[in-house]
Scaffold this motif. Structure first.
Motif, PDB file in Angstrom:
ATOM      1  N   ALA A   1       0.834  -1.213   0.000  1.00 26.73           N
ATOM      2  CA  ALA A   1       0.000   0.000   0.000  1.00 26.73           C
ATOM      3  C   ALA A   1       0.863   1.255   0.000  1.00 26.73           C
ATOM      4  CB  ALA A   1      -0.925  -0.011   1.203  1.00 26.73           C
ATOM      5  N   LEU A   2       1.980   1.214   0.733  1.00 24.22           N
ATOM      6  CA  LEU A   2       2.857   2.397   0.798  1.00 24.22           C
ATOM      7  C   LEU A   2       3.570   2.617  -0.532  1.00 24.22           C
ATOM      8  CD1 LEU A   2       4.405   1.864   4.338  1.00 24.22           C
ATOM      9  CD2 LEU A   2       2.595   3.466   3.708  1.00 24.22           C
ATOM     10  N   ALA A   3       4.100   1.522  -1.111  1.00 23.63           N
ATOM     11  CA  ALA A   3       4.877   1.645  -2.351  1.00 23.63           C
ATOM     12  C   ALA A   3       4.008   2.177  -3.487  1.00 23.63           C
ATOM     13  CB  ALA A   3       5.483   0.296  -2.731  1.00 23.63           C
ATOM     14  N   GLY A   4       2.706   1.864  -3.421  1.00 21.41           N
ATOM     15  CA  GLY A   4       1.819   2.256  -4.514  1.00 21.41           C
ATOM     16  C   GLY A   4       1.165   3.617  -4.310  1.00 21.41           C
ATOM     17  N   TYR A   5       1.429   4.266  -3.185  1.00 25.61           N
ATOM     18  CA  TYR A   5       0.700   5.505  -2.858  1.00 25.61           C
ATOM     19  C   TYR A   5       1.337   6.704  -3.559  1.00 25.61           C
ATOM     20  CZ  TYR A   5      -1.293   9.275  -0.022  1.00 25.61           C
ATOM     21  OH  TYR A   5      -1.918  10.411   0.405  1.00 25.61           O
ATOM     22  N   LYS A   6       0.539   7.378  -4.404  1.00 22.74           N
ATOM     23  CA  LYS A   6       1.071   8.497  -5.194  1.00 22.74           C
ATOM     24  C   LYS A   6       1.334   9.742  -4.329  1.00 22.74           C
ATOM     25  CE  LYS A   6      -0.553   6.621  -9.433  1.00 22.74           C
ATOM     26  NZ  LYS A   6      -0.384   5.278  -8.846  1.00 22.74           N
ATOM     27  N   GLY A   7       0.722   9.810  -3.151  1.00 18.66           N
ATOM     28  CA  GLY A   7       0.890  10.990  -2.284  1.00 18.66           C
ATOM     29  C   GLY A   7       2.331  11.224  -1.867  1.00 18.66           C
ATOM     30  N   PHE A   8       3.140  10.157  -1.860  1.00 21.71           N
ATOM     31  CA  PHE A   8       4.533  10.338  -1.453  1.00 21.71           C
ATOM     32  C   PHE A   8       5.334  11.119  -2.495  1.00 21.71           C
ATOM     33  CE2 PHE A   8       3.947   8.389   2.347  1.00 21.71           C
ATOM     34  CZ  PHE A   8       3.655   7.036   2.307  1.00 21.71           C
ATOM     35  N   ALA A   9       5.165  10.733  -3.759  1.00 22.13           N
ATOM     36  CA  ALA A   9       5.923  11.408  -4.816  1.00 22.13           C
ATOM     37  C   ALA A   9       5.563  12.895  -4.866  1.00 22.13           C
ATOM     38  CB  ALA A   9       5.649  10.742  -6.157  1.00 22.13           C
ATOM     39  N   LEU A  10       4.295  13.229  -4.577  1.00 22.71           N
ATOM     40  CA  LEU A  10       3.858  14.645  -4.567  1.00 22.71           C
ATOM     41  C   LEU A  10       4.622  15.447  -3.530  1.00 22.71           C
ATOM     42  CD1 LEU A  10      -0.066  14.481  -4.780  1.00 22.71           C
ATOM     43  CD2 LEU A  10       1.526  15.317  -6.516  1.00 22.71           C
ATOM     44  N   HIS A  11       5.139  14.769  -2.493  1.00 20.84           N
ATOM     45  CA  HIS A  11       5.874  15.483  -1.452  1.00 20.84           C
ATOM     46  C   HIS A  11       7.342  15.067  -1.438  1.00 20.84           C
ATOM     47  CE1 HIS A  11       1.665  16.100  -0.134  1.00 20.84           C
ATOM     48  NE2 HIS A  11       2.126  17.305   0.159  1.00 20.84           N
ATOM     49  N   ASN A  12       7.848  14.708  -2.639  1.00 23.51           N
ATOM     50  CA  ASN A  12       9.266  14.444  -2.834  1.00 23.51           C
ATOM     51  C   ASN A  12       9.839  13.277  -2.033  1.00 23.51           C
ATOM     52  OD1 ASN A  12      10.219  16.044  -4.919  1.00 23.51           O
ATOM     53  ND2 ASN A  12      10.386  17.857  -3.629  1.00 23.51           N
ATOM     54  N   ILE A  13       8.982  12.325  -1.676  1.00 24.65           N
ATOM     55  CA  ILE A  13       9.471  11.091  -1.048  1.00 24.65           C
ATOM     56  C   ILE A  13       9.546  10.052  -2.168  1.00 24.65           C
ATOM     57  CG2 ILE A  13       8.971   9.327   0.670  1.00 24.65           C
ATOM     58  CD1 ILE A  13       9.291  12.048   1.993  1.00 24.65           C
ATOM     59  N   ARG A  14      10.752   9.555  -2.484  1.00 24.00           N
ATOM     60  CA  ARG A  14      10.877   8.611  -3.596  1.00 24.00           C
ATOM     61  C   ARG A  14      11.450   7.285  -3.095  1.00 24.00           C
ATOM     62  NH1 ARG A  14      14.304   7.695  -7.932  1.00 24.00           N
ATOM     63  NH2 ARG A  14      15.920   9.067  -7.075  1.00 24.00           N
ATOM     64  N   PHE A  15      10.695   6.209  -3.281  1.00 21.08           N
ATOM     65  CA  PHE A  15      11.204   4.896  -2.895  1.00 21.08           C
ATOM     66  C   PHE A  15      12.249   4.461  -3.913  1.00 21.08           C
ATOM     67  CE2 PHE A  15       8.847   4.046   0.769  1.00 21.08           C
ATOM     68  CZ  PHE A  15       7.543   4.477   0.602  1.00 21.08           C
ATOM     69  N   VAL A  16      13.473   4.189  -3.448  1.00 20.24           N
ATOM     70  CA  VAL A  16      14.549   3.752  -4.346  1.00 20.24           C
ATOM     71  C   VAL A  16      14.858   2.271  -4.157  1.00 20.24           C
ATOM     72  CG1 VAL A  16      15.607   6.018  -4.577  1.00 20.24           C
ATOM     73  CG2 VAL A  16      16.302   4.532  -2.689  1.00 20.24           C
ATOM     74  N   GLY A  17      14.306   1.678  -3.090  1.00 21.32           N
ATOM     75  CA  GLY A  17      14.559   0.262  -2.836  1.00 21.32           C
ATOM     76  C   GLY A  17      13.457  -0.346  -1.980  1.00 21.32           C
ATOM     77  N   VAL A  18      13.126  -1.619  -2.260  1.00 20.27           N
ATOM     78  CA  VAL A  18      12.167  -2.359  -1.441  1.00 20.27           C
ATOM     79  C   VAL A  18      12.831  -3.662  -1.014  1.00 20.27           C
ATOM     80  CG1 VAL A  18       9.907  -3.468  -1.339  1.00 20.27           C
ATOM     81  CG2 VAL A  18      10.225  -1.447  -2.779  1.00 20.27           C
ATOM     82  N   LEU A  19      12.907  -3.898   0.292  1.00 16.31           N
ATOM     83  CA  LEU A  19      13.633  -5.058   0.813  1.00 16.31           C
ATOM     84  C   LEU A  19      12.694  -5.959   1.603  1.00 16.31           C
ATOM     85  CD1 LEU A  19      16.720  -3.115   2.256  1.00 16.31           C
ATOM     86  CD2 LEU A  19      16.335  -3.865  -0.101  1.00 16.31           C
ATOM     87  N   ASP A  20      12.977  -7.267   1.586  1.00 19.61           N
ATOM     88  CA  ASP A  20      12.178  -8.204   2.362  1.00 19.61           C
ATOM     89  C   ASP A  20      13.016  -9.445   2.660  1.00 19.61           C
ATOM     90  OD1 ASP A  20       9.971 -10.205   3.051  1.00 19.61           O
ATOM     91  OD2 ASP A  20       8.827  -8.380   2.694  1.00 19.61           O
TER      92      ASP A  20
END
Ligand SMILES: NC(=O)c1ccc[n+]([C@@H]2O[C@H](COP(=O)([O-])OP(=O)(O)OC[C@H]3O[C@@H](n4cnc5c(N)ncnc54)[C@H](O)[C@@H]3O)[C@@H](O)[C@H]2O)c1
Ligand SMILES: NC(=O)c1ccc[n+]([C@@H]2O[C@H](COP(=O)([O-])OP(=O)(O)OC[C@H]3O[C@@H](n4cnc5c(N)ncnc54)[C@H](O)[C@@H]3O)[C@@H](O)[C@H]2O)c1
Lengths: 205, 205
Positions: free
Chosen positions: B93-112
């Motif tokens: 849900a977090l990785a897919g949320y467009k609201g982050f990019a609007l506030h300059n938060i960019r996911f560069v990696g996803v780990l598990d």
């Protein structure tokens, strides 16, 4: 009218008190509780004085007692039957989160418009079609609805919930909902959480 | 030190300004902006005066100008490369949320840590093993890490992230993390959002 910030601080004081109680601490001073919540002690005393007089001057507060009082003020000393609309990624994460039950938020129904999801189970509940939104206020006393649907569907679902008699809405969809003033609406935008961190990292520079 | 509540109100003012700008409004008075954010106008003027003088007395604020200033104060006028740890329901849900990019938060990696997830993609990124946490600060300038892992794993992952050089942590796991004061930590508990609604519904009674 009590401001948003006051309510927000009360929720913070409650979390900090719950943390202290978990660690076995029985009493806490206003100075210590305020510092844990990131506010001034004068602000904390002012906030609590709105609602009554707690604690003994010079001896601090009884942590359990104050937590119970704040739960009563916030209304989470009683149970709130809640309906979750949207069983996607976010819906799955919300339905599975144990933190809600700790604060008397109980999911009594999970609804979705996707036929492939209807009939499957999520956190012990059977996913039902959206039309069931009408039945939960009567059947389970459903008072609050959570919107974990796409932005395009949120206003329609909110309108439906208001006509069906829900009193409160927690909205996650990135859209400004229009609801009548009598409905208690709270919209979540998790990018606000990031801004607490980016603010701290920026001011240090 | 600026309190938690002040930062919180700044994030709220920014959302309200963005909402007004979306509707085509160019200027706004302190009274109108304060009402939209659920605070008093005196509080809003006090908050902004910490950071400079904005707007013209009697003529209000230029909405775009004030939004840019608040973004600069909150640090979201520049990009924050972020690593997401935990690709479960919440992670999706977090990785897919467009609201982050609007506030300059960019996911560069996803780990598990789940071998079945490693190698699959999420929001355009390949899910990688936890050990990659060490590489992102150097490779992509990763500054912030988001913990969407179970409570049992959160402290270990936080310790690793701190040793790897991340400056900020956004924690969703229901556990009180112990981190050194130099690390900017923000813990999310979505049951706090409900308490704004239950407070409103309780005080009406
Ligand atoms: N506010 C935040 O911080 C935040 C964070 C993450 C996601 N979100 C938002 O939450 C929402 C859900 O995100 P997600 O990742 O779970 O998306 P998703 O696509 O995985 O899930 C959406 C679900 O809603 C269902 N749905 C669509 N229209 C519906 C309708 N009319 N009635 C009932 N159900 C309907 C879909 O079938 C799907 O199961 C999105 O709007 C997203 O932008 C917000
Ligand atoms: N704070 C809130 O308001 C809130 C809301 C919902 C969920 N949560 C919490 O968020 C967390 C994630 O929830 P979820 O529903 O996505 O759970 P989930 O079980 O679906 O996902 C957890 C993911 O973390 C991965 N993982 C486990 N240990 C790991 C480790 N050591 N390193 C890297 N990855 C690891 C798992 O493989 C899995 O993919 C949980 O702690 C949950 O309690 C918090």
């Amino acid at each position: 009218k009590i401001s948003y910030s006051t309510v927000r601080r009360l929720t913070l004081y409650l979390r900090e008190l719950e943390g202290l109680l978990e660690e076995g601490q029985k009493t806490v001073s206003s100075r210590e509780l305020a510092a844990a919540a990131g506010v001034k002690a004068t602000q904390l005393r002012k906030d609590l004085s709105f609602f009554g007089s707690f604690g003994v001057r010079g001896r601090g507060y009884d942590a359990e007692d104050l937590a119970d009082n704040i739960r009563r003020i916030l209304g989470v000393n009683k149970e709130w039957p809640t309906v979750l609309v949207g069983a996607g990624s976010l819906g799955h994460a919300l339905a599975g989160y144990k933190g809600f039950a700790l604060h008397n938020i109980r999911f009594v129904g999970v609804l979705d418009s996707d036929p492939a999801k209807i009939g499957t189970t999520l956190a012990g509940l059977t996913i039902e079609p959206l039309e069931r939104i009408w039945d939960y206020p009567k059947e389970k006393g459903g008072k609050i609805v959570v919107l974990a649907v796409p932005a395009s569907a949120a206003q329609d679902v909110a309108d439906m919930a208001i006509r069906a008699g829900y009193d409160g809405i927690i909205n996650f969809a990135p859209v400004r909902l229009r609801v009548p003033p009598v409905v208690a609406l709270y919209s979540v935008d998790l990018s606000m959480a990031f801004e607490h961190v980016t603010f701290e990292l920026s001011t240090e520079n």
